[in-house]
Design a protein around this motif. Structure first.
Motif, PDB file in Angstrom:
ATOM      1  N   GLY A  97       0.781  -1.229   0.000  1.00  0.00           N
ATOM      2  CA  GLY A  97       0.000   0.000   0.000  1.00  0.00           C
ATOM      3  C   GLY A  97       0.807   1.270   0.000  1.00  0.00           C
ATOM      4  O   GLY A  97       0.268   2.349   0.272  1.00  0.00           O
ATOM      5  N   LEU A  98       2.105   1.207  -0.314  1.00  0.00           N
ATOM      6  CA  LEU A  98       2.944   2.404  -0.288  1.00  0.00           C
ATOM      7  C   LEU A  98       2.660   3.337  -1.459  1.00  0.00           C
ATOM      8  O   LEU A  98       3.037   4.513  -1.403  1.00  0.00           O
ATOM      9  CB  LEU A  98       4.428   2.008  -0.281  1.00  0.00           C
ATOM     10  N   PHE A  99       2.028   2.822  -2.529  1.00  0.00           N
ATOM     11  CA  PHE A  99       1.787   3.656  -3.709  1.00  0.00           C
ATOM     12  C   PHE A  99       0.345   4.178  -3.773  1.00  0.00           C
ATOM     13  O   PHE A  99      -0.045   4.765  -4.770  1.00  0.00           O
ATOM     14  CB  PHE A  99       2.082   2.855  -4.990  1.00  0.00           C
ATOM     15  N   ASP A 100      -0.463   3.965  -2.720  1.00  0.00           N
ATOM     16  CA  ASP A 100      -1.857   4.380  -2.752  1.00  0.00           C
ATOM     17  C   ASP A 100      -1.961   5.903  -2.814  1.00  0.00           C
ATOM     18  O   ASP A 100      -1.203   6.626  -2.150  1.00  0.00           O
ATOM     19  CB  ASP A 100      -2.593   3.861  -1.515  1.00  0.00           C
ATOM     20  N   GLU A 101      -2.950   6.374  -3.583  1.00  0.00           N
ATOM     21  CA  GLU A 101      -3.169   7.816  -3.695  1.00  0.00           C
ATOM     22  C   GLU A 101      -3.657   8.419  -2.386  1.00  0.00           C
ATOM     23  O   GLU A 101      -3.447   9.602  -2.127  1.00  0.00           O
ATOM     24  CB  GLU A 101      -4.190   8.091  -4.811  1.00  0.00           C
ATOM     25  N   ALA A 102      -4.327   7.630  -1.565  1.00  0.00           N
ATOM     26  CA  ALA A 102      -4.850   8.154  -0.301  1.00  0.00           C
ATOM     27  C   ALA A 102      -3.732   8.568   0.660  1.00  0.00           C
ATOM     28  O   ALA A 102      -3.953   9.359   1.577  1.00  0.00           O
ATOM     29  CB  ALA A 102      -5.752   7.111   0.361  1.00  0.00           C
ATOM     30  N   ARG A 103      -2.525   8.031   0.475  1.00  0.00           N
ATOM     31  CA  ARG A 103      -1.407   8.353   1.364  1.00  0.00           C
ATOM     32  C   ARG A 103      -0.702   9.640   0.955  1.00  0.00           C
ATOM     33  O   ARG A 103       0.106  10.169   1.708  1.00  0.00           O
ATOM     34  CB  ARG A 103      -0.385   7.215   1.370  1.00  0.00           C
TER      35      ARG A 103
END
Length: 547
Positions: free
Chosen positions: A135-141
């Protein structure tokens, strides 16, 4: 039936030298290491299951038709830029050696690199899938960039053209305070420096001596995939993902893609574009502010004119002031006429109440109230004395009980300490006896080892061979002679027996050393391109020398 080679007679082999398994393994080990030394091997990693509990790595390198065992020591593995992975095609540099414990040869790897761009791309894709699954590339982060940062942090090389381009672009658009964290952007250790710089900027306290940046720019110029590989390392990607400061990635040119681009809050195609994303254009802001000021003044003027019109309309709709005040004036006149009669009536009512209250105040009433108060004080004093005596008696009884318990606890504690001292003394005696027995046992073992070592030394000494009737021949310089061909005519010799040494002289009619070593047939001339094969000297079939 095929012709078989005749078996050599058993008699000449009776005096052949004997090798132990360890001696033969060590000889093979030296031969392999001397013949090959350092080599570079291309192959695919097979059987890799991660580092051993000792920190060493064991696996194999294979191709279509062969396989060789490989090992990476713990210290070398910690310094490696590329870590071994199952199925990765690599080029390994190391030293070829043997492992006597299992009679196999292996390569001790000192450096490891992927075999070409294809291997790097495969490694990059595999790492990208792994980090995306976390999940390191999620836009939410991803965080929003500040509109006008006060301080900009730049992680790049201080000597390249990248930092100059960024500073020039910021100077043209909107000058800001810039903090540069100098790092290596290529080569060994560059990934660790970039990750440390990102974490270092995030560790700066707000309001500290060094201002904390509002936005970070990680920048580097263009290059090959190998040159940009530091920004594909997992340590850099995780540091960028953990950054609480918004981060702009500006690595390479527009066509260059690295893993830090996917985890950054914003990706810029070039370092100059990163500077443009960080700050707006100052001149455009001046124009926009002037336009907003003009529009604000126009709106205020229109609002004032509208309020004036509304006020005039409201004034026309209101009645005249005398008409509004006529009824309140009439009410005021009526209240003023009734005020004297009201004041007189109020004064008479208060006088009657004062007279009634004064009639109730006599000396008998006051004496009764004083007597009641005196009686209450006497009763309260008696009750206070009784309470004090009762409380004092209770405290005395409580202190007596505590004194008894304290004395009993003191005696019990003293007895417990005595028992503990006795137990510790007994334990000390037992430990002393065990130590004495262990010391005696250790001394006996050491004596036995010294005695066995002495016996082994005596057994391996060449003097035991001399005691069996053999002799050791040396030349004038004291070097042992292994064959008769090494002795020239009239050579001075020294012969050592078990009980002493004697001098001797070789025969005068012995042929010269050069004549005995003359070749029986001429050797072919060596050409520059020909490879010289190593000479193999046949050992004489005799007892041999321990030297």
């Amino acid at each position: 039936m095929p012709n078989r080679l005749p078996m050599p007679p058993a008699e000449p082999l009776l005096n052949a030298p004997e090798f132990t398994v360890s001696e033969l393994s060590q000889s093979l080990k030296r031969t392999v290491e001397d013949a090959f030394g350092h080599v570079r091997v291309r192959g695919e990693i097979s059987g890799f299951r991660g580092a051993h509990s000792s920190g060493h790595c064991y696996f194999a390198l294979k191709d279509e038709s062969a396989k060789i065992e490989a090992v990476i020591w713990k210290g070398v593995h910690g310094r490696m830029r590329f870590k071994p992975q199952e199925g990765l095609k690599v080029i390994a540099t190391g030293k070829l050696t043997t492992y006597p414990g299992s009679s196999k040869y292996q390569i001790v790897i000192e450096a490891l690199e992927p075999a070409g761009i294809g291997a790097l791309m495969a490694l990059m894709e595999e790492r990208k899938k792994k980090l995306a699954a976390e999940g390191l590339f999620d836009e939410a982060r991803k965080q929003l960039l500040p509109w006008l940062p006060e301080v900009i942090g730049v992680v790049t090389s201080p000597t390249g053209a990248v930092i100059r381009d960024i500073l020039h672009r910021l100077e043209d658009r909107f000058p800001r305070h810039v903090l540069v964290w100098p790092v290596k952007v290529q080569g060994e250790g560059s990934a660790e420096q970039v990750a440390a710089a990102i974490r270092g900027f995030n560790a700066l306290p707000e309001g500290g001596k060094i201002p904390r940046p509002d936005v970070l720019i990680v920048a580097r110029g263009g290059g090959s995939l190998e040159d940009l590989w530091s920004f594909n390392e997992e340590i850099v990607v995780r540091a960028a993902a953990e950054s609480m400061i918004p981060l702009i990635s500006a690595v390479g040119h527009e066509t260059d893609i690295t893993l830090i681009d996917f985890v950054a809050d914003k990706r810029a195609p070039t370092p100059t574009a990163a500077a443009e994303m960080a700050v707006p254009v100052r001149s455009d802001l001046f124009v926009e502010v002037a336009d907003l000021a003009r529009r604000t003044r126009a709106y205020w003027q229109r609002a004032q004119e509208s309020r004036r019109s509304e006020l005039r309309a409201a004034a026309r709709a209101l009645p005249a002031a005398p008409d509004l005040l006529a009824i309140p004036r009439q009410r005021l006149d009526s209240a003023g006429a009734a005020l004297p009669r009201g004041l007189k009536a109020n004064t008479h009512a208060h006088f009657r109440r004062f007279t009634a209250a004064g009639a109730k105040l006599t000396l008998r009433v006051l004496h009764g109230q004083i007597a009641q108060t005196d009686h209450r004080l006497t009763v309260c004093g008696e009750r206070l004395g009784l309470s004090a005596r009762s409380l004092l008696r209770q405290r005395r009884d409580r202190f007596a009980g505590l004194d008894v318990r304290l004395r009993a606890s003191k005696l019990a504690n003293a007895q417990a300490q005595r028992n503990a001292i006795i137990r510790q003394r007994e334990r000390t005696h037992r430990l002393a006896e065990r130590a004495n027995r262990a010391l005696v046992t250790l001394l006996q073992r050491l004596d036995a080892r010294v005695e066995n070592s002495g016996k082994l030394l005596s057994a391996l000494s060449y003097r035991s061979v001399l005691a069996r009737g053999f002799a050791l021949v040396r030349d004038e310089t004291g070097h042992p002679l292994h064959s008769a061909d090494a002795i020239g005519p009239n050579a001075r010799l020294e012969i050592e027996f078990a009980d002493g040494r004697v001098g001797a002289t070789a025969d005068a009619d012995r042929p010269a050393l050069a004549a005995r070593r003359a070749p029986s047939q001429p050797k072919p001339a060596a050409t520059p391109d020909a490879k010289v094969a190593p000479k193999r000297v046949a050992k004489p079939v005799d007892q041999g020398s321990l030297f």
